[in-house]
Write a protein that holds these residues in place. Sequence first.
Motif, PDB file in Angstrom:
ATOM      1  N   ALA A 135       0.694  -0.844  -0.013  1.00 26.68           N
ATOM      2  CA  ALA A 135      -0.085   0.162   0.003  1.00 26.68           C
ATOM      3  C   ALA A 135       0.924   1.479  -0.196  1.00 26.68           C
ATOM      4  CB  ALA A 135      -0.802  -0.364   1.932  1.00 26.68           C
ATOM      5  N   ARG A 136       0.573   2.523  -0.577  1.00 29.34           N
ATOM      6  CA  ARG A 136       1.014   3.701  -0.480  1.00 29.34           C
ATOM      7  C   ARG A 136       0.603   5.164  -0.705  1.00 29.34           C
ATOM      8  NH1 ARG A 136       2.376   5.142  -5.963  1.00 29.34           N
ATOM      9  NH2 ARG A 136       1.354   4.182  -7.885  1.00 29.34           N
ATOM     10  N   ASP A 174     -14.726  -6.195  11.674  1.00 27.66           N
ATOM     11  CA  ASP A 174     -13.570  -6.221  10.703  1.00 27.66           C
ATOM     12  C   ASP A 174     -12.262  -6.093  11.679  1.00 27.66           C
ATOM     13  OD1 ASP A 174     -12.391  -3.780  10.570  1.00 27.66           O
ATOM     14  OD2 ASP A 174     -14.318  -4.196   8.365  1.00 27.66           O
ATOM     15  N   TYR A 175     -10.702  -7.081  11.195  1.00 34.44           N
ATOM     16  CA  TYR A 175      -9.859  -5.941  12.190  1.00 34.44           C
ATOM     17  C   TYR A 175      -8.687  -5.699  11.021  1.00 34.44           C
ATOM     18  CZ  TYR A 175     -11.034  -9.132  16.341  1.00 34.44           C
ATOM     19  OH  TYR A 175     -11.717  -9.931  16.970  1.00 34.44           O
ATOM     20  N   GLY A 176      -8.476  -4.692  11.827  1.00 38.54           N
ATOM     21  CA  GLY A 176      -7.662  -3.379  10.678  1.00 38.54           C
ATOM     22  C   GLY A 176      -5.788  -3.303  11.009  1.00 38.54           C
ATOM     23  N   LEU A 177      -5.210  -3.280   9.686  1.00 35.66           N
ATOM     24  CA  LEU A 177      -3.804  -2.408  10.389  1.00 35.66           C
ATOM     25  C   LEU A 177      -3.294  -1.326   9.291  1.00 35.66           C
ATOM     26  CD1 LEU A 177      -0.800  -2.400  11.160  1.00 35.66           C
ATOM     27  CD2 LEU A 177      -0.216  -4.171   9.631  1.00 35.66           C
ATOM     28  N   LEU A 178      -3.699   0.117  10.333  1.00 32.70           N
ATOM     29  CA  LEU A 178      -3.904   1.038   9.267  1.00 32.70           C
ATOM     30  C   LEU A 178      -2.141   1.924   9.588  1.00 32.70           C
ATOM     31  CD1 LEU A 178      -7.462   2.377   9.772  1.00 32.70           C
ATOM     32  CD2 LEU A 178      -6.393   0.848   8.871  1.00 32.70           C
ATOM     33  N   ILE A 179      -1.810   2.903   8.464  1.00 28.08           N
ATOM     34  CA  ILE A 179      -0.318   2.868   8.757  1.00 28.08           C
ATOM     35  C   ILE A 179      -0.718   4.477   8.207  1.00 28.08           C
ATOM     36  CG2 ILE A 179       0.648   0.979   8.101  1.00 28.08           C
ATOM     37  CD1 ILE A 179       1.276   2.391   5.626  1.00 28.08           C
ATOM     38  N   TYR A 180       0.063   5.788   9.345  1.00 26.12           N
ATOM     39  CA  TYR A 180       0.533   7.146   8.480  1.00 26.12           C
ATOM     40  C   TYR A 180       1.420   7.764   8.303  1.00 26.12           C
ATOM     41  CZ  TYR A 180      -4.181   6.740  12.048  1.00 26.12           C
ATOM     42  OH  TYR A 180      -5.197   6.239  11.896  1.00 26.12           O
ATOM     43  N   PRO A 181       1.355   7.532   7.283  1.00 32.25           N
ATOM     44  CA  PRO A 181       3.065   7.760   6.907  1.00 32.25           C
ATOM     45  C   PRO A 181       4.428   9.016   6.588  1.00 32.25           C
ATOM     46  CG  PRO A 181       2.283   6.767   4.903  1.00 32.25           C
ATOM     47  CD  PRO A 181       1.161   7.658   6.221  1.00 32.25           C
ATOM     48  N   SER A 182       3.928  10.057   8.243  1.00 35.70           N
ATOM     49  CA  SER A 182       4.860  11.215   7.322  1.00 35.70           C
ATOM     50  C   SER A 182       5.808  10.462   8.144  1.00 35.70           C
ATOM     51  CB  SER A 182       3.864  11.938   8.993  1.00 35.70           C
ATOM     52  OG  SER A 182       4.089  11.108  10.253  1.00 35.70           O
ATOM     53  N   ASP A 183       6.603  12.142   8.464  1.00 34.83           N
ATOM     54  CA  ASP A 183       7.290  12.126   8.758  1.00 34.83           C
ATOM     55  C   ASP A 183       7.928  11.246   9.854  1.00 34.83           C
ATOM     56  OD1 ASP A 183       8.389  13.875   6.368  1.00 34.83           O
ATOM     57  OD2 ASP A 183       7.955  15.509   7.643  1.00 34.83           O
ATOM     58  N   GLU A 184       7.432  10.603  11.134  1.00 39.59           N
ATOM     59  CA  GLU A 184       7.471  10.146  12.100  1.00 39.59           C
ATOM     60  C   GLU A 184       6.081   9.055  12.123  1.00 39.59           C
ATOM     61  OE1 GLU A 184       7.166  12.825  15.957  1.00 39.59           O
ATOM     62  OE2 GLU A 184       9.128  13.266  15.679  1.00 39.59           O
ATOM     63  N   SER A 188       8.384   6.611   4.876  1.00 39.17           N
ATOM     64  CA  SER A 188       7.495   7.754   4.705  1.00 39.17           C
ATOM     65  C   SER A 188       7.246   8.040   3.886  1.00 39.17           C
ATOM     66  CB  SER A 188       7.969   8.854   5.454  1.00 39.17           C
ATOM     67  OG  SER A 188       8.355   8.616   6.501  1.00 39.17           O
ATOM     68  N   GLY A 189       6.105   9.151   3.213  1.00 37.73           N
ATOM     69  CA  GLY A 189       6.060   9.397   2.265  1.00 37.73           C
ATOM     70  C   GLY A 189       5.064   8.668   0.962  1.00 37.73           C
ATOM     71  N   SER A 190       5.485   8.783  -0.074  1.00 39.44           N
ATOM     72  CA  SER A 190       4.996   7.802  -1.189  1.00 39.44           C
ATOM     73  C   SER A 190       5.378   6.584  -1.231  1.00 39.44           C
ATOM     74  CB  SER A 190       4.632   8.488  -2.232  1.00 39.44           C
ATOM     75  OG  SER A 190       5.836   8.573  -2.476  1.00 39.44           O
ATOM     76  N   LYS A 191       5.752   6.220  -0.203  1.00 36.90           N
ATOM     77  CA  LYS A 191       7.309   4.666  -0.610  1.00 36.90           C
ATOM     78  C   LYS A 191       5.996   3.878  -0.297  1.00 36.90           C
ATOM     79  CE  LYS A 191      11.631   6.767   0.383  1.00 36.90           C
ATOM     80  NZ  LYS A 191      13.088   6.795   1.568  1.00 36.90           N
ATOM     81  N   SER A 192       5.773   2.762  -0.886  1.00 38.45           N
ATOM     82  CA  SER A 192       4.967   1.652  -1.223  1.00 38.45           C
ATOM     83  C   SER A 192       5.509   0.788   0.305  1.00 38.45           C
ATOM     84  CB  SER A 192       5.339   0.753  -1.582  1.00 38.45           C
ATOM     85  OG  SER A 192       4.982   1.429  -2.900  1.00 38.45           O
ATOM     86  N   ASN A 193       4.518   0.521   1.466  1.00 41.41           N
ATOM     87  CA  ASN A 193       4.783  -0.418   2.403  1.00 41.41           C
ATOM     88  C   ASN A 193       4.350  -1.580   2.461  1.00 41.41           C
ATOM     89  OD1 ASN A 193       6.276   1.781   5.178  1.00 41.41           O
ATOM     90  ND2 ASN A 193       4.858   2.588   3.873  1.00 41.41           N
ATOM     91  N   ASP A 194       4.564  -2.760   2.883  1.00 42.62           N
ATOM     92  CA  ASP A 194       3.734  -4.608   3.125  1.00 42.62           C
ATOM     93  C   ASP A 194       3.818  -4.537   3.707  1.00 42.62           C
ATOM     94  OD1 ASP A 194       5.302  -4.544   0.262  1.00 42.62           O
ATOM     95  OD2 ASP A 194       7.157  -5.215   1.156  1.00 42.62           O
ATOM     96  N   LEU A 195       1.918  -4.041   4.125  1.00 43.68           N
ATOM     97  CA  LEU A 195       2.074  -4.309   5.340  1.00 43.68           C
ATOM     98  C   LEU A 195       1.131  -5.886   5.344  1.00 43.68           C
ATOM     99  CD1 LEU A 195      -0.770  -2.168   4.822  1.00 43.68           C
ATOM    100  CD2 LEU A 195       1.243  -1.725   5.815  1.00 43.68           C
ATOM    101  N   GLU A 251      -9.290  12.801   1.263  1.00 37.80           N
ATOM    102  CA  GLU A 251      -9.162  12.694  -0.236  1.00 37.80           C
ATOM    103  C   GLU A 251      -7.686  11.586  -1.112  1.00 37.80           C
ATOM    104  OE1 GLU A 251     -11.824  16.671  -1.961  1.00 37.80           O
ATOM    105  OE2 GLU A 251     -10.400  17.198   0.027  1.00 37.80           O
ATOM    106  N   THR A 252      -7.327  11.281  -0.237  1.00 37.99           N
ATOM    107  CA  THR A 252      -5.969  10.763   0.252  1.00 37.99           C
ATOM    108  C   THR A 252      -5.637   9.993  -1.229  1.00 37.99           C
ATOM    109  OG1 THR A 252      -4.502  11.481   1.902  1.00 37.99           O
ATOM    110  CG2 THR A 252      -3.773   9.817   0.658  1.00 37.99           C
ATOM    111  N   ASN A 253      -5.454   9.110  -2.779  1.00 38.80           N
ATOM    112  CA  ASN A 253      -4.839   8.800  -3.364  1.00 38.80           C
ATOM    113  C   ASN A 253      -4.735   7.917  -2.101  1.00 38.80           C
ATOM    114  OD1 ASN A 253      -5.696   6.464  -5.499  1.00 38.80           O
ATOM    115  ND2 ASN A 253      -4.788   8.295  -7.469  1.00 38.80           N
TER     116      ASN A 253
END
Length: 343
Positions: free
Chosen positions: A220-221, A248-258, A285-292, A331-333
């Motif tokens: 996800a990115r 359901d259950y979910g794993l959410l991320i917030y890819p900010s500077d921290e 962080s940012g637009s980089k992909s993360n494997d959840l 509104e984040t894509n």
Amino acid sequence: MKRCPTCNRTYTDLSLNFCLEDGTPLTAVAPGGPDPNATLRYPSARDTAEPPPTEIYHPPPPVVTPRATPPPPPPPPQQQWSPQPTQPPRKKSNALWWILGGFAALVVIGAGLVVMLIALASLGSDSNSNNLNANTREANRNSNVTVNANVPNTNATVRPTGPYSDDFSDKKWNVGVSQFGRMWYEDDEYHMSSKPNTYIVMYAPSDDYFTENATVKVTARSVDGNVPSAGFGLLVHGGWSKAKRLDDYGLLIYPSDEPEYEIIMHKDGTMSSLVTRTKSDAIRSGSKSNDLEIRIKGTELAFYINGEFLTRLNDVENYRRGRAGFYASDETNVAFDNLKIDR
């Protein structure tokens, strides 16, 4: 006349034989015997220490005329004992076989009804495959609106086996626009974007995406690098409640500077945070992909990001029969790719 030779007392009662004073046998005195006025010899002193012997009176036994004793009654005749005859075994009733036969018939009929209901539910699910599922997000995350009819019933009994993957080169997931956001395919990725101050949830289109006892991974990115206020991420065990609301259950991320992650749960459409936002250096962080990644074994769910373990918890709500799904907010894509389910 009679006289006591010991005390010289005389008695005129000829019927007496013994002296009334000392018990000495009396002797008869002939008439014309000694002068009674003559000097008498004083008898020797008697020993008064011991009382004179007591003569015990023995009255003659009363004459009792015996009464005739009735003869004793004859003894009762001795009871003759004999063992009780053994009761013959009861014959088995044919009613038992009728009951067993009726029960078996009910089981067969019930199984047929279950199969028919599952088939009808599957047809109804396929006929609504173009509907959308969106959920409004307020500050307390408790307002949810569900418009996606292809979400599996959590009581479904069909459980696929073996690994399953989706690289999103084939358009299987729902696409479209609603008042809560939109979903679309682009560059062999599945994209989601919700309206401002809301979040949107999309569950997988079929039971091939079931997550029971599976390891579920997706990339996800954030396409533009923005960080949505409610995050984005991967859902497992997704399905309907009895009221047709999200579970359901979910794993959410917030890819900010921290960067931070959060573990959430939907129960009957109400969203709660099981693990509040926690910082993690494993998140890019940012637009980089993360494997959840969520590894599921029985009721245990273990959460990973980019191969690094985060935390684990138990499926206390028993959602194990649900499907995989995705979550996006604001509104984040957000783009998802390379979904894998290893069982």
